[in-house]
Design a protein around this motif. Structure first.
Motif, PDB file in Angstrom:
ATOM      1  N   UNK A  97      87.870 103.833  68.330  1.00 29.96           N
ATOM      2  CA  UNK A  97      87.712 105.105  67.621  1.00 29.96           C
ATOM      3  C   UNK A  97      87.490 106.329  68.503  1.00 29.96           C
ATOM      4  N   UNK A 100      90.769 107.888  69.010  1.00 34.59           N
ATOM      5  CA  UNK A 100      91.192 108.436  67.719  1.00 34.59           C
ATOM      6  C   UNK A 100      90.468 109.766  67.433  1.00 34.59           C
ATOM      7  N   UNK A 148      82.188  91.558  61.591  1.00 29.64           N
ATOM      8  CA  UNK A 148      83.511  92.031  61.160  1.00 29.64           C
ATOM      9  C   UNK A 148      84.225  92.916  62.180  1.00 29.64           C
ATOM     10  N   UNK A 152      87.691  91.876  63.783  1.00 30.23           N
ATOM     11  CA  UNK A 152      88.955  92.455  63.310  1.00 30.23           C
ATOM     12  C   UNK A 152      89.442  93.628  64.128  1.00 30.23           C
ATOM     13  N   UNK A 153      88.514  94.357  64.781  1.00 32.78           N
ATOM     14  CA  UNK A 153      88.981  95.472  65.614  1.00 32.78           C
ATOM     15  C   UNK A 153      89.273  94.997  67.035  1.00 32.78           C
TER      16      UNK A 153
ATOM     17  N   UNK B 368      83.375  98.232  55.260  1.00 30.77           N
ATOM     18  CA  UNK B 368      84.354  98.394  56.339  1.00 30.77           C
ATOM     19  C   UNK B 368      84.544  97.084  57.102  1.00 30.77           C
ATOM     20  N   UNK B 369      84.514  95.982  56.382  1.00 29.24           N
ATOM     21  CA  UNK B 369      84.672  94.698  57.082  1.00 29.24           C
ATOM     22  C   UNK B 369      86.100  94.516  57.558  1.00 29.24           C
ATOM     23  N   UNK B 370      87.044  95.237  56.944  1.00 29.20           N
ATOM     24  CA  UNK B 370      88.403  95.258  57.477  1.00 29.20           C
ATOM     25  C   UNK B 370      89.290  94.107  57.048  1.00 29.20           C
ATOM     26  N   UNK B 374      93.515  93.527  57.117  1.00 28.56           N
ATOM     27  CA  UNK B 374      94.017  92.322  57.765  1.00 28.56           C
ATOM     28  C   UNK B 374      95.047  91.589  56.904  1.00 28.56           C
TER      29      UNK B 374
END
Lengths: 260, 474
Positions: A97, A100, A148, A152-153, B368-370, B374
């Motif tokens: 981020x 970004x 998370x 995921x990031x 915001x677990x995303x 996904x």
């Protein structure tokens, strides 16, 4: 590190440790565990004056504050060879981020990108960059929650497990749905406490069902949420940051336990 | 006449949902199925991720040239004997549909599943004007009996248990023998099927939605698993398609790209049981089909999203995967979101269509677990778009004053590292004095946390002050 040249003959890698505000305020021993792991691997660890990565502001829609805090962190950390954070979520803020936030800003975008390129979450840095396997001992079964943002990031999934596999005496038992959110979500858990509670209830049920006596994760926010729920439910499961186990610091009180 | 927006009450709605025993039972039963079926289907398709990329790029291309494709589409609908009606607002769409129904003296209308008709509140509008709409999708039929709205894009009755459905059928289907077994989903389906068969035959007009509109042929495409859409549109005098403008795709080949993704992501099927292409009305020599074919193209705020921060949302193909994988949706169900579209896609789309003043709670109600991003088949960056809404809210000062001041105070310290270090060092020592048990069961100003959880007490000194001490010793 035995296959490499002795540390004395080489310039040590300078690592800026970005402890994250929660670790700084609530649980400094995660900062010390991280520092120990990095120093044991031959890094020179420095802790510049720091506050917060700005994620709470960013996720609350306050881009201006987020940008100011990002600029502050870039100025503090860009001098190091690497910046390491014991949190996937805060590392994601810097790596994903920050660039970004400064998109199209001629002065800051290159600096944000440069910092992002040399910033890593702790387990990724140990496993993928330094390629070390810290030796530690922990007797008992643990279960690991994938936070998370890290998952995921940044794609953090294998690294913590690989590092844990090397801990003598440790038995990793996967809980059901380790990759499902614990309901923390930063300010979400206080803005929507009832919904957050429903989500963390499912999580603690899965943690308990795993049979493990210890819960580990790589993000203190999620850990505090799950530890707080487990203790409210009277479930006797100890909760720690993965760095504490890898650094062999499990003799100290777990999260939510009284200081001695 | 559009559906009432109850989204500002998300918190109260959520509280009620959490206390609703039947809803919680229904949610618990459905959670795993969607997730596991999608996973299995996706694992069987090696090119799934590449397909998602093409689908995303294709949608972006379409949205950049939406005017062009809509014009081609209209031309080809007309060329194949159909009619196109443009509606800017929900009210206009309803009026157009009512006009067609009245001209044909329609008394009853059979309806296939359509979220756009939920957006316009079409059923209530038709009823008000003396026309009886009958939902023919099993889930939609159930909630129509219950006087409810859909709680999920593809499983509208997700919030209802089969025990509740049995009770509804016994109440509504008078003449149903009490000894008749309705314990199983299959027996419920058979009962609904028998009831609906008469309705199909009696309907004067059939209304369906559209999953895709194909520009090169002027066709509309629907996917169903019950075949109800086909009966709806072939048996009636007129077939009316109600669709939003972003459903258009250039070619049949392009429709196939999306079809390959849609069912897999939605329900784990390679394809839906029925995929129906409709082009124009009955032609000479056709054995059946409607005598008239109409398409109502609804904008309802979508063209305002083009070229802006929320354009990516228009890529959505309504598979429902984002909500199927959302921890918040699974906690509270779809109705808590307070308008037509629930879950993460609803959290972005609702403020876009009804305004952030009314829809602003929804993008905040996310961890915001995303996981939504996904699994999204067209790679919509849902958390980012929700964050965009939070930014808009922040700019407009729409957030609660307490949250705003709290954040401002924290930011004032966080921007001054030296003062921050000194102040937090003192504050943590102070807090530690009261945290001898290692945790707090209650904390002033932190009721949101401690209502349901303990708060782990801080160690006492901050990391930065301890680190300084360590460095000084060395």
């Amino acid at each position: 590190m035995s296959d490499k040249a002795p540390a004395a003959t080489r310039k040590p890698i300078r690592v800026g440790l970005f402890a994250t505000c929660l670790v700084d305020l609530i649980r400094p021993r995660i900062g010390f565990a991280s520092a120990k792991l990095l120093e044991d691997a031959g890094c020179a660890v420095e802790v510049p004056l720091q506050t917060c990565c700005g994620q709470p502001a960013f996720n609350s829609g306050d881009r201006k504050t987020a940008r100011e805090l990002a600029a502050q962190a870039i100025e503090a950390f860009e001098q190091y060879d690497y910046t390491v954070l014991p949190s996937g979520s805060c590392a994601g803020q810097v790596i994903v981020h920050y660039p970004e936030l400064f998109e199209g800003n001629a002065a800051w975008e290159p600096r944000a990108k440069a910092l992002a390129a040399k910033t890593f979450e702790l387990t990724v840095f140990l496993n993928d960059v330094l390629k070390v396997t810290p030796s530690a001992r922990f007797d008992g079964a643990v279960t690991y929650h994938d936070s998370c943002s890290g998952l995921r990031e940044l794609g953090i999934k294998a690294q913590p497990r690989k590092l844990l596999a090397n801990v003598e005496g440790l038995n990793l038992v996967e809980m059901k749905d380790p990759d499902v959110c614990c309901g923390f979500g930063g300010t979400f858990c206080v803005k929507y406490p009832d919904v957050s509670n429903k989500i963390v209830e499912k999580k603690t049920a899965n943690i308990a069902a795993s049979g493990a006596g210890t819960l580990l994760a790589g993000d203190l926010g999620c850990l505090m949420n799950m530890a707080g729920k487990l203790s409210r439910e009277g479930k006797e499961i100890r909760v720690r940051h993965i760095a504490e186990v890898l650094a062999g610091m499990t003799g100290e009180p777990a999260i939510g336990e009284p200081e001695r | 006449m559009t559906q009432t927006v109850n989204s500002p009450h998300f918190k109260e709605n959520a509280r009620k949902a959490l206390d609703d025993v039947f809803l919680q039972q229904a949610l618990a039963r459905s959670e795993k199925g969607f997730i596991e079926r999608r996973k299995a289907a996706v694992e069987k398709l090696p090119e799934y991720d590449a397909l998602r990329d093409s689908a995303r790029d294709l949608k972006d291309h379409i949205l950049a040239h939406l005017d062009l494709y809509l014009e081609v589409y209209e031309k080809n609908v007309i060329a194949s004997g159909g009619h196109v009606h443009w509606a800017t607002t929900a009210e206009e769409a309803n009026e157009i549909i009512l006009g067609i129904c009245q001209r044909l003296n329609a008394k009853t209308v059979a309806k296939g599943k359509s979220m756009i008709s939920e957006e316009t509140g079409l059923n209530a509008y038709l009823k008000k004007h003396g026309i009886r709409p009958i939902e023919t999708d099993l889930g939609e039929y159930i909630i129509q009996l219950r006087g409810e709205t859909p709680s999920h894009l593809i499983a509208p009755a997700l919030h209802v248990t089969k025990e509740q459905i049995e009770a509804d059928f016994r109440r509504a289907h008078t003449g149903l023998p009490p000894e008749r077994n309705l314990d199983e989903p299959t027996s419920l389906l058979a009962e609904a099927r028998a009831m609906l068969r008469e309705k199909f035959l009696a309907a004067d007009v059939g209304i369906t939605g559209a999953n895709f509109l194909i520009a090169e042929t002027g066709s509309s495409v629907i996917v169903t698993n019950e075949g109800n859409g086909d009966l709806t549109q072939t048996l009636a005098k007129a077939h009316i398609v109600i669709s939003s403008i972003e459903k258009v795709v250039p070619t049949r080949e392009d429709a196939a790209t999306f079809l390959r993704l849609l069912a897999r992501t939605a329900s784990g099927l390679d394809l839906s049981v029925y995929t129906t292409f409709s082009t124009g009305a009955r032609r000479a020599g056709d054995p059946d089909g409607p005598l008239e074919y109409h398409v109502v193209l609804l904008d309802n705020g979508r063209s305002n999203m083009l070229g802006g921060k929320f354009q990516d949302m228009l890529r959505c193909i309504r598979c429902g995967a984002c909500m199927n994988h959302c921890p918040v949706f699974h906690a509270v169900g779809g109705h808590a979101y307070g308008w037509v579209y629930p879950g993460p896609m609803g959290a972005v789309l609702t403020p876009s269509l009804v305004g952030v003043e009314k829809g602003g709670q929804l993008p905040n109600a996310s961890t915001f677990c995303g996981r939504c991003e996904e699994v999204c088949p067209v790679r919509i960056p849902l958390p980012k778009l929700m964050r965009n809404w939070r930014e808009r809210e922040f700019e407009l000062h729409l957030q609660p004053a307490a949250a705003r001041y709290g954040l401002g105070l924290w930011a004032a310290f966080a921007r001054r590292p030296a003062i921050y270090r000194a102040t937090t060092s003192l504050a943590m020592k102070f807090l530690r004095l009261f945290g001898g048990k290692g945790r707090f069961r209650a904390l002033p100003l932190a009721g949101g946390w401690t209502r349901h959880r303990d708060f782990p007490a801080p160690q006492g000194e901050t990391f930065q002050s301890l680190w300084r001490k360590r460095s000084q010793k060395r």
